[in-house]
Design a protein around this motif. Structure first.
Motif, PDB file in Angstrom:
ATOM      1  N   PRO A  74       0.830  -1.214   0.000  1.00  0.00           N
ATOM      2  CA  PRO A  74       0.000   0.000   0.000  1.00  0.00           C
ATOM      3  C   PRO A  74       0.864   1.264   0.000  1.00  0.00           C
ATOM      4  CG  PRO A  74      -0.590  -1.475   1.818  1.00  0.00           C
ATOM      5  CD  PRO A  74       0.622  -2.023   1.168  1.00  0.00           C
ATOM      6  N   GLY A  75       0.425   2.268  -0.754  1.00  0.00           N
ATOM      7  CA  GLY A  75       1.135   3.541  -0.827  1.00  0.00           C
ATOM      8  C   GLY A  75       2.236   3.562  -1.873  1.00  0.00           C
ATOM      9  N   CYS A  76       2.488   2.427  -2.505  1.00  0.00           N
ATOM     10  CA  CYS A  76       3.526   2.342  -3.539  1.00  0.00           C
ATOM     11  C   CYS A  76       2.868   2.240  -4.918  1.00  0.00           C
ATOM     12  CB  CYS A  76       4.408   1.115  -3.312  1.00  0.00           C
ATOM     13  SG  CYS A  76       5.392   1.190  -1.811  1.00  0.00           S
ATOM     14  N   ILE A  77       3.681   2.433  -5.935  1.00  0.00           N
ATOM     15  CA  ILE A  77       3.201   2.255  -7.299  1.00  0.00           C
ATOM     16  C   ILE A  77       4.121   1.274  -8.020  1.00  0.00           C
ATOM     17  CG2 ILE A  77       2.196   4.574  -7.446  1.00  0.00           C
ATOM     18  CD1 ILE A  77       4.595   5.291  -9.295  1.00  0.00           C
ATOM     19  N   GLU A  78       3.581   0.674  -9.071  1.00  0.00           N
ATOM     20  CA  GLU A  78       4.365  -0.190  -9.933  1.00  0.00           C
ATOM     21  C   GLU A  78       4.651   0.583 -11.206  1.00  0.00           C
ATOM     22  OE1 GLU A  78       2.018  -3.679 -10.588  1.00  0.00           O
ATOM     23  OE2 GLU A  78       2.332  -4.420  -8.555  1.00  0.00           O
ATOM     24  N   ASN A 110       6.522  -3.348 -22.923  1.00  0.00           N
ATOM     25  CA  ASN A 110       6.982  -4.660 -22.473  1.00  0.00           C
ATOM     26  C   ASN A 110       6.393  -4.933 -21.096  1.00  0.00           C
ATOM     27  OD1 ASN A 110       8.262  -7.037 -21.892  1.00  0.00           O
ATOM     28  ND2 ASN A 110      10.302  -6.163 -21.700  1.00  0.00           N
ATOM     29  N   GLN A 111       5.160  -5.371 -21.072  1.00  0.00           N
ATOM     30  CA  GLN A 111       4.491  -5.593 -19.796  1.00  0.00           C
ATOM     31  C   GLN A 111       4.769  -6.978 -19.231  1.00  0.00           C
ATOM     32  OE1 GLN A 111       0.402  -4.395 -19.991  1.00  0.00           O
ATOM     33  NE2 GLN A 111       0.903  -2.523 -21.088  1.00  0.00           N
ATOM     34  N   VAL A 112       5.635  -7.754 -19.898  1.00  0.00           N
ATOM     35  CA  VAL A 112       6.006  -9.077 -19.410  1.00  0.00           C
ATOM     36  C   VAL A 112       7.060  -8.957 -18.310  1.00  0.00           C
ATOM     37  CG1 VAL A 112       6.991 -11.303 -20.058  1.00  0.00           C
ATOM     38  CG2 VAL A 112       5.438 -10.126 -21.616  1.00  0.00           C
ATOM     39  N   ALA A 113       7.986  -8.013 -18.478  1.00  0.00           N
ATOM     40  CA  ALA A 113       9.030  -7.814 -17.474  1.00  0.00           C
ATOM     41  C   ALA A 113       8.395  -7.362 -16.159  1.00  0.00           C
ATOM     42  CB  ALA A 113      10.026  -6.768 -17.961  1.00  0.00           C
ATOM     43  N   PRO A 114       8.962  -7.797 -15.031  1.00  0.00           N
ATOM     44  CA  PRO A 114       8.370  -7.397 -13.747  1.00  0.00           C
ATOM     45  C   PRO A 114       8.486  -5.880 -13.536  1.00  0.00           C
ATOM     46  CG  PRO A 114      10.458  -8.514 -13.397  1.00  0.00           C
ATOM     47  CD  PRO A 114      10.143  -8.626 -14.854  1.00  0.00           C
TER      48      PRO A 114
END
Length: 197
Positions: free
Chosen positions: A81-85, A91-95
């Motif tokens: 919570p409070g973080c973003i990705e 390239n949405q396969v890479a983490p």
């Protein structure tokens, strides 16, 4: 040449080097003011603010992050919570990188410079924030001493260096830091130019 004459010569050269550095900084300052005005006229207010507050090296870091940030997107993090990705749009396969108040980015750019990276710029919404840059990347105001003379024993004798930084675009003269070196044994090193920062 006596030791006193050597020290006098070193201090004179130190003042000359400091004057040269101050002249270069003033020239860079004038160039950045003109460039800042051009950027504002084009509507790039964030880069205009960055060029006024950062050294040339700091501005290169800003430009690199600014140019790469449009290739990235962000979404709220479900695990923290409070973080973003932050993830690469194409390239949405890479983490994704998880970034937040207690989660600094650990990409190679961030580690190399300990300053702004493209992922943090995405987190900031593309806004320039001076606190993302280490003091060494901020615009220097003045150099008072550029050379630290050593004694015949190879020790530095309490050399004081005032590094002044423009913190926030103003042209005040508040010293950012006063650093002192007290009797460090550097007999294996040659005397040379020291640029604070």
């Amino acid at each position: 040449m006596t030791p006193a004459e050597q020290i006098s010569k070193c201090l004179t050269r130190s003042m000359d080097v400091a004057k040269e550095l101050n002249a270069e900084r003033y020239k860079y300052y004038l160039e950045t003011v003109a460039t800042s005005q051009e950027l504002r006229e084009r509507g790039d207010v964030q880069s205009a603010n960055a060029i006024l507050e950062l050294s040339s090296e700091g501005y290169r870091i800003w430009e690199r992050a600014r140019d790469e940030a449009p290739n990235y997107s962000s979404r709220p993090c479900v695990t923290k919570p409070g973080c973003i990705e932050v993830y690469r749009s194409d390239n949405q396969v890479a983490p994704p990188r998880i970034i937040g108040p207690d989660e600094p980015c650990i990409c190679s750019d961030k580690i190399a410079n300990m300053s702004l990276c493209k992922h943090e710029l995405v987190e900031d919404g593309g806004l320039f924030k001076i606190e993302r840059f280490r003091p060494r990347f901020r615009k220097r105001k003045e150099v008072k001493s550029a050379l630290r003379p050593a004694t015949s024993a190879g020790h530095f004798e309490h050399a004081k260096v005032d590094a002044k930084v423009d913190d926030g675009g103003s042209l005040d003269d508040d010293p950012l830091e006063d650093s002192y070196v007290a009797r460090a044994d550097l007999s294996h090193m040659k005397q040379g130019t020291f640029i604070p920062g």
